[in-house]
Structure formats: C-alpha cells, structure tokens
Scaffold this motif. Sequence first.
Motif: not given
Length: 249
Positions: A89-90, A94, A104-106, A108, A133, A135
């Motif tokens: 998680c990002d 980023g 978390t914004e994005e 995988r 993914t 987002s």
Amino acid sequence: MNKTLFLSLPLILSFAPACLDDEPTEEDYDDVAQAVGSLVANEGASVDEVSAMEDAIEMALGQSPLTRSGDGRYEGQYLGVDYTYDLVCDDADGATLARCDERTEEARLDLSWTGELDAPRYRASLVRTGSWTLSGLQGDEVTFAGTGTFDVQSAFTAAFRPVERTFLLDYDAQYDGVTYDRATSRFTGGTIRYDVRVERTRDGRFRDTEASFDMDVTVVFDGDGTATVTVDGSRTYDLSLSDGTLQKS
C-alpha cells in the motif's frame, strides 16, 4: 467482511481459450449471460465481484478482520471460504506504507479464495485468484484494474425459464478502469472482459457432455445502476446491478 457468488439444467463453463467445437443454442447464450451477470450484481451473497472489491478495499484500509501473518499477508476464513491476501500500500504522496491503514491511497494486491458457498440464488464451490490495483482509496469512488481467474462449480436458476443450470466455470478476466462506489456498493464505470469455455452436460447416472464451445463476454457498467452484458458480440442484455435481473436488449 462482506462476501458473495452465484449459479443451475446441467452445463459446464470454463473461462479459457479453446477451439470452437459446437454451436451454442440461444438458451446457452442466455445462461452464460445470467452466470456472468450474477458475478457483478450486488445480490448479497458472498464471493462475487462486488464482494471481492469490498474485501480488497477493507484490506487496503486496514479494516479487515483477517489475521496478519507476515509482511503484507493476511489470512482467514469466512462463511466456509478460506482467504489469503498479499498487499503493498502507498499513501497519497506515493510513499510505501509499512502496514496498510487508513492512509492508503493506492494498493496492489494478490488474492486467493477457496471454499463452498450456499446463497439464496445459487450454490457453488470455488477457487479464485486475482492480481489487482486499487486507486482513489481516500475518496468515495475506487478505481479497480488488473486480471483474475475464477474456477467455479455452481448451480443457479435460468433467467428466462424455470429450470436449473449447473456449471463448471473457469474464467480469465480483464478489468479495465472499473470504478466502484463505496456508498452504493455498485460498479459505476469501466469494463470487465471474460473469456469463457463452456461444456454443456446432462445429469444421469453419469454426467455426459452434450456440447462444448467458447464465448467471450463483455460487461460495461453504465453508471446508472445497470450494466450492459454482451455475449460473443451479438447478444446483448441489460443487467440490474441491485438484484441481478437480466433482460434481453
């Protein structure tokens, strides 16, 4: 953790490329559309695409009841289904988070589900995997992309006649810009493409294959609580995402 799935006159589906052997009937087109429609409608069952999306969002935001067993791995069981998720998680800048949480914004993730289901409209045993993914997790609408497989033995009532259909279902799926509204628990945009291998069978002392053929199924989400299901580019159906009702276009 919200979970779901679907599907019953004997028929077997596989979502994988193969040679066309027999000509499908009009009933076959209807039944395949109904089977795929059950995957994307929010019928309150437990391992369909809606439930998969909701579970993935919960995992990415650190809200899942599953047990964390290692770096980014979560495992557990719910309603007879075993679940494993591996996540990275990002945040909005980023930066990769040490642990997925509300920042978390994005995300995988790779997932794996196995188990047995018994829902109001269908019964099924299944194995599914996915590599996705997600987002836009800080907003109300999450975008979903990637690939997946779904191997299912299931039973459901046919959409346009009072018979049961049974399927063995192995599909390969591609998710393109699929958007999901968290407030309504519905897909609102994008496309899912399924490659389907079908083997129609009949019940008796032994299960006999009557015909086998390939189909491609495209599901386009219309943004108004409905989706358009197209089978082999020639048969089109209108699908209600709230209850799975299917009508020929």
